[in-house]
Design a protein around this motif. Structure first.
Motif, PDB file in Angstrom:
ATOM      1  N   GLY A   1      -8.291   1.019  -8.914  1.00 26.52           N
ATOM      2  CA  GLY A   1      -8.960   2.427  -9.742  1.00 26.52           C
ATOM      3  C   GLY A   1     -10.223   2.470  -9.926  1.00 26.52           C
TER       4      GLY A   1
ATOM      5  N   VAL B   1       0.716  -0.959  -0.064  1.00 26.46           N
ATOM      6  CA  VAL B   1      -0.161  -0.170   0.158  1.00 26.46           C
ATOM      7  C   VAL B   1       1.171   1.301   0.154  1.00 26.46           C
ATOM      8  CG1 VAL B   1      -1.935   1.050   1.166  1.00 26.46           C
ATOM      9  CG2 VAL B   1      -1.846  -1.345   1.609  1.00 26.46           C
TER      10      VAL B   1
ATOM     11  N   ALA C   1     -12.476  -3.991  -0.967  1.00 27.71           N
ATOM     12  CA  ALA C   1     -11.981  -2.473  -0.048  1.00 27.71           C
ATOM     13  C   ALA C   1     -10.413  -2.366  -1.106  1.00 27.71           C
ATOM     14  CB  ALA C   1     -12.153  -1.776   0.658  1.00 27.71           C
ATOM     15  N   ASP C   2      -9.850  -3.459  -0.734  1.00 29.22           N
ATOM     16  CA  ASP C   2      -8.396  -3.561  -1.628  1.00 29.22           C
ATOM     17  C   ASP C   2      -8.045  -3.612  -2.728  1.00 29.22           C
ATOM     18  OD1 ASP C   2      -7.316  -3.643   1.163  1.00 29.22           O
ATOM     19  OD2 ASP C   2      -6.546  -5.061   1.145  1.00 29.22           O
TER      20      ASP C   2
ATOM     21  N   ASP D   1      -9.338  -0.154  -4.620  1.00 28.19           N
ATOM     22  CA  ASP D   1      -8.086   0.517  -4.274  1.00 28.19           C
ATOM     23  C   ASP D   1      -7.011   0.074  -5.491  1.00 28.19           C
ATOM     24  OD1 ASP D   1      -9.511   2.289  -2.258  1.00 28.19           O
ATOM     25  OD2 ASP D   1      -7.916   1.621  -1.269  1.00 28.19           O
ATOM     26  N   HIS D   2      -7.005  -1.011  -5.939  1.00 26.38           N
ATOM     27  CA  HIS D   2      -6.000  -1.883  -6.914  1.00 26.38           C
ATOM     28  C   HIS D   2      -6.401  -0.936  -8.168  1.00 26.38           C
ATOM     29  CE1 HIS D   2      -2.700  -4.484  -8.090  1.00 26.38           C
ATOM     30  NE2 HIS D   2      -3.392  -4.944  -8.669  1.00 26.38           N
TER      31      HIS D   2
ATOM     32  N   THR E   1     -14.245   2.206  -7.982  1.00 28.58           N
ATOM     33  CA  THR E   1     -15.154   2.462  -6.118  1.00 28.58           C
ATOM     34  C   THR E   1     -15.295   0.626  -5.601  1.00 28.58           C
ATOM     35  OG1 THR E   1     -17.358   2.513  -6.595  1.00 28.58           O
ATOM     36  CG2 THR E   1     -16.030   4.455  -6.226  1.00 28.58           C
TER      37      THR E   1
ATOM     38  N   ARG F   1      -4.395  10.055   0.032  1.00 30.44           N
ATOM     39  CA  ARG F   1      -5.270   9.030  -1.459  1.00 30.44           C
ATOM     40  C   ARG F   1      -4.221   7.591  -0.465  1.00 30.44           C
ATOM     41  NH1 ARG F   1      -5.373  11.167  -6.369  1.00 30.44           N
ATOM     42  NH2 ARG F   1      -4.162  12.289  -6.467  1.00 30.44           N
ATOM     43  N   ARG F   2      -4.951   6.358  -0.391  1.00 27.40           N
ATOM     44  CA  ARG F   2      -4.627   5.159  -0.654  1.00 27.40           C
ATOM     45  C   ARG F   2      -4.718   4.430  -1.973  1.00 27.40           C
ATOM     46  NH1 ARG F   2      -7.088   0.062   0.818  1.00 27.40           N
ATOM     47  NH2 ARG F   2      -5.652  -0.770   1.914  1.00 27.40           N
ATOM     48  N   GLN F   3      -3.308   4.008  -2.253  1.00 26.36           N
ATOM     49  CA  GLN F   3      -3.319   3.197  -3.771  1.00 26.36           C
ATOM     50  C   GLN F   3      -2.533   1.757  -3.021  1.00 26.36           C
ATOM     51  OE1 GLN F   3      -4.278   3.710  -6.785  1.00 26.36           O
ATOM     52  NE2 GLN F   3      -3.652   1.727  -6.814  1.00 26.36           N
TER      53      GLN F   3
END
Length: 247
Positions: A206, A82, A199-200, A203-204, A208, A89-91
């Motif tokens: 891009g 991460v 959620a992961d 975020d991976h 929702t 912002r979390r990516q």
């Protein structure tokens, strides 16, 4: 927070007749790891520099910006990488599964937070010790370079894919990539374990969380996948998933 039940090929204990070569030679993911380039004699030298580290679900292995002192091979479980941007912002940059090598970098510090998604076991080496081993065994150094190049190519391909794919195409591509990685580790499918929460994945890719859920439902409605559980996907039509991008 609930953590996904996830198990993968692990560092199995050596059989009773394993002899002096120890567990490395009998590791179930050795064929995937960088040490696959070594002979049994060289494996013995590697074992002297190795230790086993276990992580509970949610445990933090390293934080972004910390000095990089160790490198790791995942032998069981899963990690997520991460990165948090300056604006918070979390990516999720990626996921490390059994056989993956973590910590290979030219930077002196970790570039990501590294967190355990499930009960995870690692084969740990000091970064300096691994560098010495690479010097001593050139084919190990070549394997490390090959791994770095593959990771770079994968990152570039993923970046280009995310730019041109629809959400459903991103989801299909993600499932196919994950299935291929698990097949190399000894799970040929059709069931694919999802060691990460929605959620992961969002975020991976891009997306929702809602879009991830809708995309999975759309793939199921088309008959391409089944969803027998929260953390399991069955790929019913790999060719159909592959064809999404070309549609």
């Amino acid at each position: 927070m609930s953590w996904p039940p996830f198990d993968s090929p692990c560092l199995a204990p050596p059989p009773d007749d394993a002899g002096p070569l120890g567990p490395c030679l009998h590791c179930q993911v050795r064929h995937l790891a960088v040490c696959s380039a070594l002979s049994p004699e060289e494996i013995q030298a590697l074992e002297t520099a190795a230790s086993v580290q276990a992580l509970e679900p949610g445990a933090v292995l390293a934080r972004q910006g910390e000095t990089r002192r160790h490198v790791y091979t995942v032998t069981r479980g899963a990690l997520r990488l991460v990165r948090v941007s300056a604006d918070g912002r979390r990516q999720v940059a990626g996921f490390a599964l059994p056989g993956d090598f973590v910590g290979l970098s030219g930077a002196p510090t970790h570039q990501h937070d590294i967190e355990a998604l499930a009960a995870t076991e690692l084969c740990r080496f000091g970064a300096d010790a691994m560098q010495r081993l690479g010097t001593r065994y050139p084919h190990l150094q070549a394997k490390l370079l090959e791994r770095a190049c593959v990771e770079l190519d994968t990152a570039r391909e993923q970046m280009m894919s995310l730019a041109r794919m629809t959400p459903i195409e991103r989801m299909g591509d993600f499932l196919l990539r994950l299935a291929a990685r698990q097949a190399r580790a000894g799970n040929p499918g059709p069931a694919v374990a999802l060691p990460m929460p929605r959620a992961d994945i969002a975020d991976h890719l891009g997306l929702t969380v809602e879009t991830v859920s809708r995309s999975l439902t759309a793939l199921r409605t088309r008959g391409l996948i089944a969803l027998p559980g929260t953390y399991v996907v069955e790929i019913l039509d790999p060719a159909g998933l592959k064809a999404l991008e070309a549609a």
